[in-house]
Scaffold this motif. Structure first.
Motif, PDB file in Angstrom:
ATOM      1  N   VAL A 182      14.134  21.358   4.461  1.00  0.00           N
ATOM      2  CA  VAL A 182      14.860  20.347   3.694  1.00  0.00           C
ATOM      3  C   VAL A 182      13.986  19.098   3.557  1.00  0.00           C
ATOM      4  O   VAL A 182      13.383  18.642   4.527  1.00  0.00           O
ATOM      5  CB  VAL A 182      16.191  19.978   4.408  1.00  0.00           C
ATOM      6  CG1 VAL A 182      16.928  18.903   3.648  1.00  0.00           C
ATOM      7  CG2 VAL A 182      17.060  21.208   4.580  1.00  0.00           C
ATOM      8  N   ASN A 183      13.938  18.574   2.343  1.00  0.00           N
ATOM      9  CA  ASN A 183      13.210  17.328   2.097  1.00  0.00           C
ATOM     10  C   ASN A 183      14.204  16.183   1.928  1.00  0.00           C
ATOM     11  O   ASN A 183      15.064  16.235   1.048  1.00  0.00           O
ATOM     12  CB  ASN A 183      12.346  17.436   0.830  1.00  0.00           C
ATOM     13  CG  ASN A 183      11.180  18.379   1.011  1.00  0.00           C
ATOM     14  OD1 ASN A 183      10.674  18.525   2.117  1.00  0.00           O
ATOM     15  ND2 ASN A 183      10.765  19.012  -0.062  1.00  0.00           N
ATOM     16  N   LEU A 184      14.084  15.183   2.770  1.00  0.00           N
ATOM     17  CA  LEU A 184      14.916  13.985   2.652  1.00  0.00           C
ATOM     18  C   LEU A 184      14.106  12.916   1.923  1.00  0.00           C
ATOM     19  O   LEU A 184      13.106  12.427   2.451  1.00  0.00           O
ATOM     20  CB  LEU A 184      15.335  13.472   4.036  1.00  0.00           C
ATOM     21  CG  LEU A 184      16.147  14.428   4.895  1.00  0.00           C
ATOM     22  CD1 LEU A 184      16.396  13.817   6.265  1.00  0.00           C
ATOM     23  CD2 LEU A 184      17.458  14.738   4.214  1.00  0.00           C
ATOM     24  N   LYS A 185      14.539  12.584   0.710  1.00  0.00           N
ATOM     25  CA  LYS A 185      13.815  11.622  -0.127  1.00  0.00           C
ATOM     26  C   LYS A 185      14.329  10.214   0.148  1.00  0.00           C
ATOM     27  O   LYS A 185      15.025   9.621  -0.661  1.00  0.00           O
ATOM     28  CB  LYS A 185      13.971  11.984  -1.592  1.00  0.00           C
ATOM     29  CG  LYS A 185      13.424  13.345  -1.926  1.00  0.00           C
ATOM     30  CD  LYS A 185      13.638  13.684  -3.385  1.00  0.00           C
ATOM     31  CE  LYS A 185      13.115  15.059  -3.683  1.00  0.00           C
ATOM     32  NZ  LYS A 185      13.314  15.417  -5.085  1.00  0.00           N
ATOM     33  N   TYR A 186      13.987   9.677   1.302  1.00  0.00           N
ATOM     34  CA  TYR A 186      14.470   8.350   1.663  1.00  0.00           C
ATOM     35  C   TYR A 186      13.805   7.262   0.830  1.00  0.00           C
ATOM     36  O   TYR A 186      14.347   6.177   0.664  1.00  0.00           O
ATOM     37  CB  TYR A 186      14.309   8.087   3.162  1.00  0.00           C
ATOM     38  CG  TYR A 186      12.894   7.961   3.655  1.00  0.00           C
ATOM     39  CD1 TYR A 186      12.284   6.722   3.742  1.00  0.00           C
ATOM     40  CD2 TYR A 186      12.182   9.076   4.043  1.00  0.00           C
ATOM     41  CE1 TYR A 186      10.991   6.591   4.202  1.00  0.00           C
ATOM     42  CE2 TYR A 186      10.887   8.957   4.506  1.00  0.00           C
ATOM     43  CZ  TYR A 186      10.296   7.722   4.588  1.00  0.00           C
ATOM     44  OH  TYR A 186       9.012   7.604   5.036  1.00  0.00           O
ATOM     45  N   GLY A 187      12.663   7.522   0.250  1.00  0.00           N
ATOM     46  CA  GLY A 187      12.012   6.574  -0.654  1.00  0.00           C
ATOM     47  C   GLY A 187      12.837   6.371  -1.915  1.00  0.00           C
ATOM     48  O   GLY A 187      12.958   5.251  -2.421  1.00  0.00           O
ATOM     49  N   SER A 188      13.427   7.440  -2.422  1.00  0.00           N
ATOM     50  CA  SER A 188      14.321   7.322  -3.591  1.00  0.00           C
ATOM     51  C   SER A 188      15.558   6.518  -3.230  1.00  0.00           C
ATOM     52  O   SER A 188      16.078   5.765  -4.055  1.00  0.00           O
ATOM     53  CB  SER A 188      14.728   8.708  -4.091  1.00  0.00           C
ATOM     54  OG  SER A 188      13.602   9.411  -4.543  1.00  0.00           O
ATOM     55  N   PHE A 189      16.019   6.679  -2.002  1.00  0.00           N
ATOM     56  CA  PHE A 189      17.183   5.908  -1.547  1.00  0.00           C
ATOM     57  C   PHE A 189      16.838   4.421  -1.467  1.00  0.00           C
ATOM     58  O   PHE A 189      17.631   3.572  -1.888  1.00  0.00           O
ATOM     59  CB  PHE A 189      17.648   6.422  -0.179  1.00  0.00           C
ATOM     60  CG  PHE A 189      18.834   5.689   0.367  1.00  0.00           C
ATOM     61  CD1 PHE A 189      20.082   5.813  -0.227  1.00  0.00           C
ATOM     62  CD2 PHE A 189      18.704   4.846   1.463  1.00  0.00           C
ATOM     63  CE1 PHE A 189      21.178   5.131   0.278  1.00  0.00           C
ATOM     64  CE2 PHE A 189      19.786   4.160   1.968  1.00  0.00           C
ATOM     65  CZ  PHE A 189      21.032   4.307   1.372  1.00  0.00           C
ATOM     66  N   ILE A 190      15.652   4.091  -0.961  1.00  0.00           N
ATOM     67  CA  ILE A 190      15.219   2.693  -0.914  1.00  0.00           C
ATOM     68  C   ILE A 190      15.133   2.124  -2.328  1.00  0.00           C
ATOM     69  O   ILE A 190      15.555   0.992  -2.586  1.00  0.00           O
ATOM     70  CB  ILE A 190      13.872   2.565  -0.161  1.00  0.00           C
ATOM     71  CG1 ILE A 190      14.060   2.896   1.312  1.00  0.00           C
ATOM     72  CG2 ILE A 190      13.284   1.170  -0.330  1.00  0.00           C
ATOM     73  CD1 ILE A 190      12.769   3.002   2.099  1.00  0.00           C
TER      74      ILE A 190
ATOM     75  N   GLY B  99       0.800  -1.216   0.000  1.00  0.00           N
ATOM     76  CA  GLY B  99       0.000   0.000   0.000  1.00  0.00           C
ATOM     77  C   GLY B  99       0.836   1.270   0.000  1.00  0.00           C
ATOM     78  O   GLY B  99       0.350   2.320   0.392  1.00  0.00           O
ATOM     79  N   LEU B 100       2.100   1.188  -0.445  1.00  0.00           N
ATOM     80  CA  LEU B 100       2.926   2.387  -0.454  1.00  0.00           C
ATOM     81  C   LEU B 100       3.825   2.400  -1.684  1.00  0.00           C
ATOM     82  O   LEU B 100       4.120   1.381  -2.281  1.00  0.00           O
ATOM     83  CB  LEU B 100       3.770   2.489   0.811  1.00  0.00           C
ATOM     84  CG  LEU B 100       4.603   1.273   1.212  1.00  0.00           C
ATOM     85  CD1 LEU B 100       6.043   1.458   0.811  1.00  0.00           C
ATOM     86  CD2 LEU B 100       4.484   1.101   2.702  1.00  0.00           C
ATOM     87  N   ASP B 101       4.216   3.620  -2.055  1.00  0.00           N
ATOM     88  CA  ASP B 101       5.118   3.824  -3.189  1.00  0.00           C
ATOM     89  C   ASP B 101       6.395   4.445  -2.640  1.00  0.00           C
ATOM     90  O   ASP B 101       6.361   5.499  -2.009  1.00  0.00           O
ATOM     91  CB  ASP B 101       4.456   4.745  -4.210  1.00  0.00           C
ATOM     92  CG  ASP B 101       5.319   4.971  -5.440  1.00  0.00           C
ATOM     93  OD1 ASP B 101       6.252   4.175  -5.665  1.00  0.00           O
ATOM     94  OD2 ASP B 101       5.057   5.942  -6.165  1.00  0.00           O
ATOM     95  N   PHE B 102       7.520   3.766  -2.870  1.00  0.00           N
ATOM     96  CA  PHE B 102       8.776   4.231  -2.293  1.00  0.00           C
ATOM     97  C   PHE B 102       9.161   5.628  -2.780  1.00  0.00           C
ATOM     98  O   PHE B 102       9.692   6.426  -2.016  1.00  0.00           O
ATOM     99  CB  PHE B 102       9.918   3.265  -2.626  1.00  0.00           C
ATOM    100  CG  PHE B 102       9.804   1.948  -1.917  1.00  0.00           C
ATOM    101  CD1 PHE B 102       9.698   1.884  -0.547  1.00  0.00           C
ATOM    102  CD2 PHE B 102       9.822   0.762  -2.633  1.00  0.00           C
ATOM    103  CE1 PHE B 102       9.600   0.676   0.110  1.00  0.00           C
ATOM    104  CE2 PHE B 102       9.724  -0.455  -1.990  1.00  0.00           C
ATOM    105  CZ  PHE B 102       9.607  -0.502  -0.618  1.00  0.00           C
ATOM    106  N   SER B 103       8.911   5.912  -4.058  1.00  0.00           N
ATOM    107  CA  SER B 103       9.380   7.181  -4.617  1.00  0.00           C
ATOM    108  C   SER B 103       8.687   8.392  -3.993  1.00  0.00           C
ATOM    109  O   SER B 103       9.211   9.499  -4.038  1.00  0.00           O
ATOM    110  CB  SER B 103       9.205   7.194  -6.134  1.00  0.00           C
ATOM    111  OG  SER B 103       7.842   7.035  -6.462  1.00  0.00           O
ATOM    112  N   SER B 104       7.521   8.192  -3.407  1.00  0.00           N
ATOM    113  CA  SER B 104       6.801   9.323  -2.803  1.00  0.00           C
ATOM    114  C   SER B 104       7.134   9.512  -1.325  1.00  0.00           C
ATOM    115  O   SER B 104       6.598  10.431  -0.702  1.00  0.00           O
ATOM    116  CB  SER B 104       5.297   9.129  -2.986  1.00  0.00           C
ATOM    117  OG  SER B 104       4.877   7.980  -2.278  1.00  0.00           O
ATOM    118  N   MET B 105       7.996   8.688  -0.774  1.00  0.00           N
ATOM    119  CA  MET B 105       8.326   8.798   0.645  1.00  0.00           C
ATOM    120  C   MET B 105       9.342   9.924   0.855  1.00  0.00           C
ATOM    121  O   MET B 105      10.461   9.855   0.352  1.00  0.00           O
ATOM    122  CB  MET B 105       8.875   7.478   1.164  1.00  0.00           C
ATOM    123  CG  MET B 105       7.918   6.329   1.050  1.00  0.00           C
ATOM    124  SD  MET B 105       8.721   4.810   1.525  1.00  0.00           S
ATOM    125  CE  MET B 105       7.676   4.308   2.845  1.00  0.00           C
TER     126      MET B 105
END
Length: 150
Positions: free
Chosen positions: A64-72, A51-57
């Motif tokens: 500051v926005n930390l895009k940890y979903g992109s890192f995953i 139920g989740l999309d990594f890129s939107s995390m």
């Protein structure tokens, strides 16, 4: 200056450098395929189950926005690429070794002297190095892990 240019030209024309350049170019192209596989197929499938999309995390701290979903997603890309390269190398190695015959087990022709620990002919009854008498042990003693000569 001509000497430096000549050395550089020689360096660039070596086979290893050209092989490395081809590998980097192919690796870059392969990376885009793996990125697409992860972003367009695997992440949405995981999103169905989780139920989740990594890129939107995103984690916002202050401005500051930390895009940890992109890192995953990048970690998943790396793991997929590592598995695919491993499988590819295994296939290539098996194709290369397909026509080669495996070496047959060669018969044992030597033994080790228990006194001086030198390698001697299997049929020797006396060590040529230390002149010790070599007495054969019965076969049932060999199964217990004892050396085959005394």
């Amino acid at each position: 200056m001509k000497k430096i240019i000549g050395e550089f030209k020689e360096f660039i024309m070596r086979g290893n450098v050209l092989d490395l350049a081809v590998g980097v170019i192919i690796g870059g192209a392969f990376k885009t395929i793996v990125d697409s596989l992860t972003n367009d197929i695997i992440s949405p499938i995981l999103g169905l189950f989780g139920g989740l999309d990594f890129s939107s995390m995103v984690l916002s701290i202050g401005g500051v926005n930390l895009k940890y979903g992109s890192f995953i997603t990048a970690i998943i890309n790396f793991l997929i690429m590592a598995v695919v390269i491993f499988i590819f190398v295994k296939i290539v190695n098996s194709v290369i070794s397909f026509g080669k015959k495996k070496p047959a087990d060669e018969p044992v022709t030597t033994k080790v002297c228990p006194y001086c620990c030198t390698e001697i002919d299997i049929n020797a009854t006396k060590c040529p190095h230390c002149t010790s008498e070599l007495i054969e042990i019965e076969p049932e003693t060999l199964e217990s892990g004892e050396p085959d000569v005394i």
